[in-house]
Design a protein around this motif. Structure first.
Motif, PDB file in Angstrom:
ATOM      1  N   GLY A  46       0.824  -1.212   0.000  1.00 55.75           N
ATOM      2  CA  GLY A  46       0.000   0.000   0.000  1.00 55.75           C
ATOM      3  C   GLY A  46       0.848   1.247   0.000  1.00 55.75           C
ATOM      4  N   CYS A  47       0.495   2.184   0.856  1.00 51.92           N
ATOM      5  CA  CYS A  47       1.273   3.408   0.986  1.00 51.92           C
ATOM      6  C   CYS A  47       2.566   3.058   1.718  1.00 51.92           C
ATOM      7  CB  CYS A  47       0.494   4.453   1.772  1.00 51.92           C
ATOM      8  SG  CYS A  47       1.481   5.893   2.185  1.00 51.92           S
ATOM      9  N   ARG A  48       3.702   3.290   1.051  1.00 47.97           N
ATOM     10  CA  ARG A  48       4.967   2.859   1.652  1.00 47.97           C
ATOM     11  C   ARG A  48       5.315   3.631   2.931  1.00 47.97           C
ATOM     12  NH1 ARG A  48       9.426   1.461  -3.068  1.00 47.97           N
ATOM     13  NH2 ARG A  48       8.487  -0.513  -3.694  1.00 47.97           N
ATOM     14  N   PHE A  49       4.565   4.707   3.180  1.00 44.79           N
ATOM     15  CA  PHE A  49       4.851   5.491   4.385  1.00 44.79           C
ATOM     16  C   PHE A  49       4.094   4.951   5.597  1.00 44.79           C
ATOM     17  CE2 PHE A  49       4.441   9.608   6.863  1.00 44.79           C
ATOM     18  CZ  PHE A  49       5.785   9.673   7.226  1.00 44.79           C
ATOM     19  N   ALA A  52      -6.907   1.899   7.798  1.00 39.95           N
ATOM     20  CA  ALA A  52      -6.888   0.504   7.339  1.00 39.95           C
ATOM     21  C   ALA A  52      -6.540   0.409   5.857  1.00 39.95           C
ATOM     22  CB  ALA A  52      -8.238  -0.143   7.608  1.00 39.95           C
ATOM     23  N   ILE A  53      -7.117   1.298   5.083  1.00 37.59           N
ATOM     24  CA  ILE A  53      -6.943   1.230   3.628  1.00 37.59           C
ATOM     25  C   ILE A  53      -5.490   1.445   3.197  1.00 37.59           C
ATOM     26  CG2 ILE A  53      -7.578   3.670   3.425  1.00 37.59           C
ATOM     27  CD1 ILE A  53      -8.676   3.097   0.683  1.00 37.59           C
ATOM     28  N   CYS A  54      -4.739   2.155   4.021  1.00 39.46           N
ATOM     29  CA  CYS A  54      -3.376   2.547   3.653  1.00 39.46           C
ATOM     30  C   CYS A  54      -2.471   1.355   3.373  1.00 39.46           C
ATOM     31  CB  CYS A  54      -2.753   3.393   4.752  1.00 39.46           C
ATOM     32  SG  CYS A  54      -3.681   4.889   5.075  1.00 39.46           S
ATOM     33  N   GLN A  55      -2.746   0.206   4.018  1.00 40.80           N
ATOM     34  CA  GLN A  55      -1.872  -0.939   3.828  1.00 40.80           C
ATOM     35  C   GLN A  55      -2.239  -1.750   2.605  1.00 40.80           C
ATOM     36  OE1 GLN A  55      -1.348  -3.214   7.413  1.00 40.80           O
ATOM     37  NE2 GLN A  55      -1.834  -1.438   8.671  1.00 40.80           N
ATOM     38  N   GLU A  56      -3.373  -1.407   1.991  1.00 41.01           N
ATOM     39  CA  GLU A  56      -3.874  -2.265   0.930  1.00 41.01           C
ATOM     40  C   GLU A  56      -3.411  -1.871  -0.455  1.00 41.01           C
ATOM     41  OE1 GLU A  56      -8.042  -2.527   1.803  1.00 41.01           O
ATOM     42  OE2 GLU A  56      -7.415  -3.383   3.735  1.00 41.01           O
ATOM     43  N   GLU A  57      -3.552  -0.612  -0.784  1.00 40.38           N
ATOM     44  CA  GLU A  57      -3.215  -0.217  -2.143  1.00 40.38           C
ATOM     45  C   GLU A  57      -2.483   1.108  -2.135  1.00 40.38           C
ATOM     46  OE1 GLU A  57      -5.633  -0.023  -6.320  1.00 40.38           O
ATOM     47  OE2 GLU A  57      -6.564  -1.015  -4.592  1.00 40.38           O
ATOM     48  N   LYS A  58      -1.611   1.263  -3.099  1.00 39.12           N
ATOM     49  CA  LYS A  58      -0.854   2.504  -3.191  1.00 39.12           C
ATOM     50  C   LYS A  58      -1.819   3.649  -3.485  1.00 39.12           C
ATOM     51  CE  LYS A  58       2.779   4.767  -5.712  1.00 39.12           C
ATOM     52  NZ  LYS A  58       3.106   5.118  -7.069  1.00 39.12           N
ATOM     53  N   PRO A  59      -1.799   4.720  -2.683  1.00 30.12           N
ATOM     54  CA  PRO A  59      -2.739   5.829  -2.939  1.00 30.12           C
ATOM     55  C   PRO A  59      -2.394   6.550  -4.233  1.00 30.12           C
ATOM     56  CG  PRO A  59      -1.209   6.412  -1.175  1.00 30.12           C
ATOM     57  CD  PRO A  59      -0.964   4.978  -1.500  1.00 30.12           C
ATOM     58  N   VAL A 102      -1.644  15.461  -4.024  1.00 26.98           N
ATOM     59  CA  VAL A 102      -1.052  14.715  -2.934  1.00 26.98           C
ATOM     60  C   VAL A 102      -1.509  13.256  -2.996  1.00 26.98           C
ATOM     61  CG1 VAL A 102      -2.888  15.517  -1.396  1.00 26.98           C
ATOM     62  CG2 VAL A 102      -0.791  14.634  -0.405  1.00 26.98           C
ATOM     63  N   ALA A 103      -0.549  12.341  -2.717  1.00 28.09           N
ATOM     64  CA  ALA A 103      -0.865  10.915  -2.779  1.00 28.09           C
ATOM     65  C   ALA A 103      -1.082  10.391  -1.371  1.00 28.09           C
ATOM     66  CB  ALA A 103       0.267  10.157  -3.469  1.00 28.09           C
TER      67      ALA A 103
END
Ligand SMILES: Nc1ncnc2c1ncn2[C@@H]1O[C@H](COP(=O)(O)OP(=O)(O)OP(=O)(O)O)[C@@H](O)[C@H]1O
Ligand code: SF4
Ligand SMILES: [Mg+2]
Lengths: 327, 341
Positions: free
Chosen positions: A288-291, A300-307, A318-319
């Motif tokens: 997901g978001c590498r940060f 929760a969504i941040c770990q799933e897909e790259k924004p 902004v991503a």
């Protein structure tokens, strides 16, 4: 409308290592318009140099690969150019000032030898005599404000100071008229006053020759002073893009905000300990978001897909999922 | 600092090395048990006669005085007499040294040229079958002692394909060129005797290959790895980035810094080559100094042994000076920076 000079689209760069790949760039996007000065900031190791080496097509062979993405320079995809075309591009269109001027100069040839070869092999100067080439070399050293060019041409890199080497590198990079100059942390290894002179020089040359500049720096101060638009990079892709004043007045991405927090404030008494955590491992990058492992606001969504990039307004994107609803 | 100052300093060091060497060699000559005067005159000579010879040879003086007398005679070309050939050692050296020099120089040229060539090819085609083949040969070449290579070559060319001669320096039916330098190839070229030139070259080939193989692959490996390492340096990418064509980047900007380590170890490889020459000369019946050296050693011929060591020492020193000069010429970091900086 401004003309798009360089358009990097979803660029990926991987390095083949023992047992797999370092997935360094994971979809980098960047756009540069002709004649503008763009900044690129990010922590060490986030892939700034790698992106620019991909643009110049000088990634290490054979283990540096570009599995996906496009680098469009003036309507041509740099990644699919033939050898001759890429050599022509390097001679006449894009140039790069390397991060470490000492490493970028060959230690066993004189400055003159190296500079003359760069002039000699540029197609425009085909068949020019040694004398004319030498005059061009002397002029190019004068243009970067180096005194006594004759002596410098006869010198080896170790005989010059750090500041002189940096200027020589600029002269090499700008041997021909270029449309885009990539300046990778120019002057970082030098003391602040000399760094300032170098940046001033690059700025002046860019104005005189109507060149676009990509200025890479760790220093937000440098970015603020010398650029019009900024990309913030984190672990292999751009996380925020805005005009320079906008970015400083209204940083949106949690990473950008953290970066700003780290800048020592002259007035404040607060100590700065940097952003907690460190840049991730590229062998097993976070999903997901590498940060997300370092982000104070992760969801929760941040770990799933790259924004994807969310457009905040005409000159700000902004991503980050925090801004999903705002575009 | 400039080049000539570097040269002067380098020569100064060598003089110290040579003085050290001469002291060492002198010690070896004097520390051999027994009284040289007695040994020379035999057990039956009278004590008086021995005493007389002792004082004529300055053996009754303190050791450092003896050293200076020894050094003086050395400069006069007086190296004593060989028990083995029964004539002045200097005559033996004059006769045998050129053959060894010719062999060693030829082997050294093979070593440097093919070592660098194979190294460059290996690096250029790294991790392909060409590279792997060269690397397999490299392991074999480094692991096999020169005398084993010599025996294998002798077997192949002496018994099966008689294309190359395996004995001596010149075929019996060829007129030897007049002695100018003592190096047959050079003398025959100087006198325009091409038959002798090619014959001498053919004789040189097998012993020179045996001698050079180990060092050759050592050089190839070093060239390969320094080329690969330097190809990752920014200065290779920068020239590429400024539009200099790939062939120039490789053959000039990558090649020159990469062969400096290779050339630096040439001096060492040359020394081990001279060491290996002892057995190889014996095997090919090469009338050289090394073969002479082995013979005098087996006979405990002290004066001759000392002379051989001294001559080899001078050859090493000269070779190392030449190597250092080439390296300093190629690498400004060496000639321009003061030591210790
Ligand atoms: N040739 C290579 N082989 C393997 N990994 C590499 C190679 N070049 C770069 N990397 C890796 O790619 C990542 C990004 O490196 P890069 O040099 O692009 O960072 P950077 O943003 O320029 O950092 P800095 O600010 O320190 O210059 C690093 O983790 C680095 O280790
Ligand atoms: S996407 Fe999520 S993890 Fe990434 S910066 Fe935004 S909030 Fe943090
Ligand atoms: Mg970098």
């Amino acid at each position: 409308m401004k003309e798009v000079l360089l358009d990097i689209k979803d660029l990926q760069v991987h390095f083949r290592v023992y047992g797999g790949f370092l997935k360094v760039l994971n979809g980098t996007n960047m756009r540069v318009y002709s004649g503008e000065k763009v900044g690129l900031v990010g922590e060490t190791g986030c892939g700034k140099t790698t992106t620019m080496k991909a643009v110049m097509r000088i990634l290490p062979k054979p283990h540096g690969i570009t599995p996906e993405g496009k680098i469009i320079f003036k309507n041509k995809n740099v990644l699919s150019l033939k050898t001759q075309e890429i050599e022509r591009l390097r001679r006449n269109e894009i140039s790069m000032i390397f991060q470490d001027p000492t490493a970028a100069l060959n230690p066993v040839f004189t400055i003159g030898e190296q500079l003359l070869d760069v002039f000699r092999y540029s197609k425009k100067n085909d068949g020019l005599k040694g004398k004319t080439l030498k005059q061009m070399a002397v002029d190019s050293l004068r243009a970067v404000a180096l005194p006594d060019p004759e002596r410098i041409l006869a010198s080896y890199p170790i005989q010059l100071s750090g500041g002189m080497r940096q200027r020589v590198c600029i002269a090499l990079a700008l041997a021909n008229q270029k449309q885009l100059l990539i300046a990778d942390e120019p002057g970082t290894s030098l003391d602040v006053t000399i760094q300032d002179q170098i940046l001033r020089l690059i700025h002046r040359l860019a104005e005189e020759r109507n060149m676009a500049v990509i200025l890479i720096s760790h220093s937000l101060g440098v970015i603020r002073e010398w650029t019009e638009r900024v990309y913030v990079m984190y672990a292999g892709s751009m996380v925020e893009e805005a005009t320079t004043p906008k970015l400083f007045s209204q940083p949106l991405h949690p990473y950008t905000q953290a970066l700003m927090e780290c800048v020592p404030r002259l007035t404040g008494m607060k100590t700065n300990e940097g952003i907690p955590g460190r840049i991730p491992d590229y062998f097993f990058p976070p999903t997901g978001c590498r940060f997300h492992p370092r982000c104070p606001k992760k969801m929760a969504i941040c770990q799933e897909e790259k924004p994807p990039f969310y457009q905040i307004d005409d000159n700000h994107q902004v991503a980050c999922y925090l801004y999903k609803g705002e575009s | 600092m400039n080049f000539s100052r570097y040269l002067i300093r380098r020569l100064g060091y060598s003089i110290f090395v040579l003085i050290g060497l001469s002291i060492l060699v002198f010690m070896i000559a004097r520390l051999v048990p027994g009284d040289p005067a007695r040994a020379a005159l035999g057990p039956r000579a009278s004590e008086e006669a021995v005493e007389q010879l002792r004082s004529r040879l300055h053996l009754d003086q303190p050791i450092y005085v003896q050293y200076f007398y020894w050094l003086k005679s050395l400069f006069q070309g007086d190296l004593g007499e060989s028990l083995f050939t029964r004539r002045p050692v200097i005559e033996d050296i004059k006769e045998f040294l050129p053959a060894t020099l010719e062999l060693a120089i030829f082997a050294g040229i093979l070593m440097a040229f093919f070592g660098i060539l194979f190294g460059v090819i290996s690096a250029r085609y790294s991790n392909t079958w060409v590279d792997n083949l060269i690397r397999v040969f490299a392991y074999l070449g480094i692991a096999t002692p020169a005398f084993v290579v010599a025996i294998i070559l002798l077997l192949i060319f002496g018994m099966y394909f008689e294309v190359f001669p395996t004995i001596g320096r010149l075929s019996a039916w060829i007129d030897a060129p007049p002695k100018i330098t003592g190096l047959l190839t050079i003398d025959s070229l100087l006198t325009g005797n091409f038959a002798a030139f090619f014959d001498a070259l053919k004789h040189l080939l097998l012993p020179a290959i045996s001698l050079s193989l180990g060092g050759l692959f050592q050089e190839a490996r070093i060239t390969r790895s320094s080329m690969i390492e330097n190809s990752k340096k920014d200065y290779t990418y920068s020239m590429r980035a400024y539009g200099v064509p790939e062939r120039v980047v490789i053959s000039k900007y990558l090649f020159k810094p990469s062969i400096i380590p290779t050339i630096s170890i040439l001096g060492l490889d040359f020394a081990s080559l001279m060491g290996n020459a002892f057995l190889v000369e014996l095997l090919f019946n090469w009338p050289g100094l090394s073969r002479y050296g082995i013979n005098v050693m087996l006979r405990k011929d002290v004066e001759a042994i000392v002379a051989v060591i001294m001559v080899l020492g001078v050859v090493f020193t000269v070779v190392n000076i030449i190597v250092d000069i080439i390296v300093a010429y190629l690498d400004p970091r060496i000639r321009l920076v003061e030591k210790g900086e």
